[in-house]
Write a protein that holds these residues in place. Structure first.
Motif, PDB file in Angstrom:
ATOM      1  N   GLU A  87     -22.752  32.343 -18.758  1.00 38.41           N
ATOM      2  CA  GLU A  87     -23.012  31.256 -17.821  1.00 38.41           C
ATOM      3  C   GLU A  87     -23.939  30.198 -18.413  1.00 38.41           C
ATOM      4  N   ASP A 129     -24.855  40.250 -18.141  1.00 41.77           N
ATOM      5  CA  ASP A 129     -23.801  41.256 -18.243  1.00 41.77           C
ATOM      6  C   ASP A 129     -23.079  41.140 -19.591  1.00 41.77           C
ATOM      7  N   ALA A 153     -23.747  32.885 -10.327  1.00 47.86           N
ATOM      8  CA  ALA A 153     -24.445  31.970 -11.224  1.00 47.86           C
ATOM      9  C   ALA A 153     -23.809  30.585 -11.241  1.00 47.86           C
ATOM     10  N   ARG A 184     -17.057  26.506   0.474  1.00 44.71           N
ATOM     11  CA  ARG A 184     -17.258  26.972  -0.906  1.00 44.71           C
ATOM     12  C   ARG A 184     -16.956  25.863  -1.896  1.00 44.71           C
TER      13      ARG A 184
HETATM   14  N1  UDP Z   1     -19.754  37.995 -13.656  1.00 49.55           N
HETATM   15  C1  UDP Z   1     -20.401  39.082 -14.259  1.00 49.55           C
HETATM   16  N2  UDP Z   1     -19.671  39.912 -15.081  1.00 49.55           N
HETATM   17  C2  UDP Z   1     -18.332  39.723 -15.326  1.00 49.55           C
HETATM   18  C3  UDP Z   1     -17.692  38.632 -14.664  1.00 49.55           C
HETATM   19  C4  UDP Z   1     -18.432  37.807 -13.844  1.00 49.55           C
HETATM   20  O1  UDP Z   1     -21.590  39.291 -14.083  1.00 49.55           O
HETATM   21  O2  UDP Z   1     -17.754  40.497 -16.067  1.00 49.55           O
HETATM   22  C5  UDP Z   1     -20.533  37.081 -12.790  1.00 49.55           C
HETATM   23  C6  UDP Z   1     -20.426  35.620 -13.151  1.00 49.55           C
HETATM   24  O3  UDP Z   1     -21.363  35.269 -14.135  1.00 49.55           O
HETATM   25  C7  UDP Z   1     -20.701  34.931 -11.836  1.00 49.55           C
HETATM   26  C8  UDP Z   1     -20.114  35.905 -10.798  1.00 49.55           C
HETATM   27  O4  UDP Z   1     -20.009  37.161 -11.473  1.00 49.55           O
HETATM   28  O5  UDP Z   1     -22.090  34.802 -11.576  1.00 49.55           O
HETATM   29  C9  UDP Z   1     -18.767  35.445 -10.295  1.00 49.55           C
HETATM   30  O6  UDP Z   1     -17.886  35.228 -11.386  1.00 49.55           O
HETATM   31  P1  UDP Z   1     -16.820  34.052 -11.406  1.00 49.55           P
HETATM   32  O7  UDP Z   1     -17.447  32.793 -10.934  1.00 49.55           O
HETATM   33  O8  UDP Z   1     -16.243  34.042 -12.771  1.00 49.55           O
HETATM   34  O9  UDP Z   1     -15.764  34.584 -10.334  1.00 49.55           O
HETATM   35  P2  UDP Z   1     -15.048  33.728  -9.159  1.00 49.55           P
HETATM   36  O10 UDP Z   1     -16.104  32.909  -8.483  1.00 49.55           O
HETATM   37  O11 UDP Z   1     -14.044  32.869  -9.848  1.00 49.55           O
HETATM   38  O12 UDP Z   1     -14.477  34.759  -8.262  1.00 49.55           O
END
Ligand code: UDP
Ligand code: MG
Length: 314
Positions: free
Chosen positions: A14, A44, A96, A198
């Protein structure tokens, strides 16, 4: 005594959004002087500049703590790793990428002060997400809710404020195949909903793809309910019953003088159908056995490379 609030942020690659996120969190914490804030980042296993950036920020800002995991474990595990390191009166989990506006946190805090244990944000509109993602997500919630008696909150993510008792409850759930959203429902306690629109991701790219989402959907259903096993049995009973009636019909037919006709096609159809049902049922059983296998290995959920505790809190 001032109450302490931990903002928990799982972060995987991130780097592009971190400065923005930090800025918004920081200005929020500065305006909420009633509380003592901690920003707990779970790195992570990022392979970009996320960790060095966190370390840099942590030197300047004593509200920052971080847990650095030994590799990428996925968001579900990253969250429990963070939760295990929370010792505040309440915690807010936030993505994040700024898809969850930190500006909602004051509203959550107010409701928490009113006595709610779990204040969750429900998204009314999703910006920057495709039609396909929205429909599949709606379908998933519908299926999940139908198959379990625990109320599942629709259109909510992990963005929520949790009281100390919820944090303690979550710490006790040590399942390996995690579907944290389901756990929030499962623990119960006094829940309150707030709604928001969102936003699209502020920067960087999503780490989810449809394959991962599909897996999460299967995990959600299988870790939450044994209804698919029941469906497989009911379907099996139905098919055998129909087959039984058909056999009776075939036996009785010659008694009324109707000649028994040959029929490759009907035979083939029935065999393929039964074969399909059997494979499907085996697959369903396999899903559960796989989970039993994973749970019995009793591995730790995650491994920590480094934990930096902020200095601001005592
Ligand atoms: N994240 C994480 N590990 C992973 C994938 C995602 O910690 O293996 C975190 C990522 O940094 C973010 C949150 O999970 O803070 C949501 O991820 P993302 O925005 O990619 O997912 P979406 O919002 O598209 O569902
Ligand atoms: Mg996101």
């Amino acid at each position: 005594m001032t109450k302490s609030i931990t903002v928990l942020i799982p972060a995987y690659n991130e780097e592009p959004v971190l400065p923005k996120l930090y800025e918004r969190l920081s200005s929020l914490a500065n305006s909420e002087t009633k509380y003592k804030f901690e920003f707990l980042f779970v790195n992570d296993g990022s392979n970009d500049g996320t960790l060095p950036l966190l370390k840099e920020l942590a030197i300047e800002d004593h509200r920052i703590s971080y847990v650095n995991l030994s590799r990428n474990f996925g968001k579900e595990i990253a969250m429990i790793a963070g939760i295990d390191h929370v010792d505040s009166d309440a915690m807010v989990i936030i993505d994040a990428d700024l898809q969850d506006p930190p500006e909602l946190i004051p509203d959550m805090l107010n409701l928490w002060e009113d006595g709610y244990d779990d204040v969750y944000a429900r998204r009314t509109k999703r910006l920057g997400e495709s039609w396909f993602k929205r429909t599949t997500s709606a379908l998933f919630y519908k299926v999940l809710q139908r198959s379990t008696s625990i109320p599942i909150q629709r259109d909510t993510g992990d963005f929520r404020l949790l009281d100390r008792r919820c944090i303690d409850a979550l710490k006790q759930i040590r399942e390996r195949e995690r579907y944290t959203k389901g756990f929030f429902s499962w623990i119960g306690y006094k829940k309150k909903e707030i709604t928001y629109v969102r936003d699209p991701r502020a920067a960087g790219v999503t780490k989810w793809n449809y394959f991962k989402l599909f897996n999460l959907a299967i995990d959600g259903i299988v870790s939450f309910t044994t209804a698919p096993l029941r469906i497989a049995s009911v379907f099996g009973i139905l098919v055998s019953f129909v087959a039984f009636i058909y056999i009776l019909y075939l036996l009785i037919r010659p008694l009324f003088g109707v000649p028994t006709g040959g029929g490759y096609s009907s035979l083939l159809a029935v065999m393929l159908f039964i074969g399909g049902v059997q494979l499907l049922s085996l697959g369903v059983i396999g899903e559960y056995i796989g989970r039993i296998f994973n749970e019995t290995k009793q591995r730790p959920l995650y491994l920590v490379e480094e934990y930096h505790k902020n200095k601001a809190k005592k």
